[in-house]
Design an enzyme around this catalytic site. Structure first.
Site, PDB file in Angstrom:
ATOM      1  N   HIS A   1     -49.027  32.588  -3.633  1.00  0.00           N
ATOM      2  CA  HIS A   1     -48.425  33.536  -2.685  1.00  0.00           C
ATOM      3  C   HIS A   1     -46.924  33.656  -2.938  1.00  0.00           C
ATOM      4  O   HIS A   1     -46.375  34.758  -2.981  1.00  0.00           O
ATOM      5  CB  HIS A   1     -48.612  33.066  -1.236  1.00  0.00           C
TER       6      HIS A   1
ATOM      7  N   LYS B   1     -62.303  33.989   9.432  1.00  0.00           N
ATOM      8  CA  LYS B   1     -61.806  32.715   8.913  1.00  0.00           C
ATOM      9  C   LYS B   1     -61.621  31.687  10.019  1.00  0.00           C
ATOM     10  O   LYS B   1     -61.307  32.029  11.151  1.00  0.00           O
ATOM     11  CB  LYS B   1     -60.449  32.915   8.215  1.00  0.00           C
TER      12      LYS B   1
ATOM     13  N   ARG C   1     -55.582  37.308  -8.501  1.00  0.00           N
ATOM     14  CA  ARG C   1     -55.815  36.149  -9.360  1.00  0.00           C
ATOM     15  C   ARG C   1     -56.850  36.453 -10.427  1.00  0.00           C
ATOM     16  O   ARG C   1     -56.814  35.894 -11.515  1.00  0.00           O
ATOM     17  CB  ARG C   1     -56.312  34.958  -8.532  1.00  0.00           C
TER      18      ARG C   1
ATOM     19  N   SER D   1     -56.043  29.381  -0.737  1.00  0.00           N
ATOM     20  CA  SER D   1     -55.844  28.605   0.489  1.00  0.00           C
ATOM     21  C   SER D   1     -57.099  27.815   0.842  1.00  0.00           C
ATOM     22  O   SER D   1     -57.018  26.661   1.284  1.00  0.00           O
ATOM     23  CB  SER D   1     -55.453  29.530   1.644  1.00  0.00           C
TER      24      SER D   1
END
Length: 166
Positions: free
Chosen positions: A17, A41, A91, A129
């Site tokens: 990030h 989440k 990514r 994360s």
């Protein structure tokens, strides 16, 4: 130059990030890092903790401002802040496919709002994360994958959880 937003849940913020945000901060007049809530989440850090951690990480970058907007659409946040672009990090191809779909929805909601995609360095392409949280949960060291304030906060969370189990 225009303003941009970089939305995310940042639970926790990672070196990937940071890399994207630092790079994007050179491209825009102002970059707002927007702490948002994803209803699908489960969070390790509270919104307030995520906000404080991100602010610590970017305290020396005057072009980056960290704010929280937990219950708004990304497009609405961009409008509120006068941002003309949404920045997202990539990514891998899975990220691309997901971000392309989100960009399509955002473009439908606001045809003038552009999405800018920035790639992470190859050596950071595996960091997520979720992976950070999983590694910490099982006692792994992630200090090279997250900023120092985040590593300290993760260690504290782990210590507190272990003390609760005793």
């Amino acid at each position: 130059m225009i303003k941009a937003i970089f939305p995310g849940s940042f639970d926790p913020i990672t070196n990937g990030h940071v890399e994207v945000i630092e790079g994007a901060s050179h491209m825009f007049e102002k970059l707002y890092v927007v702490i948002m809530t994803n209803t699908s989440k489960k969070y390790l850090f509270t919104e307030k903790e995520r906000l404080e951690l991100a602010r610590k990480v970017f305290e020396n970058n005057e072009k980056v401002e960290v704010i929280a907007r937990p219950a708004e659409l990304t497009v609405e946040v961009a409008h509120e802040l006068g941002a003309g672009a949404i920045v997202r990090g990539l990514r891998n191809t899975a990220d691309f496919n997901y971000e392309r779909d989100i960009a399509g929805i955002n473009k439908t909601l606001d045809p003038d709002l552009n999405t800018v995609l920035l790639f992470t360095r190859p050596e950071d392409s595996f960091i997520s994360s979720s992976m950070i949280k999983e590694t910490v949960f099982f006692g792994g060291d992630v200090s090279t994958l997250v900023p120092k304030p985040v590593a300290a906060a993760l260690e504290e969370k782990l210590r507190n959880r272990n003390n609760e189990k005793k």
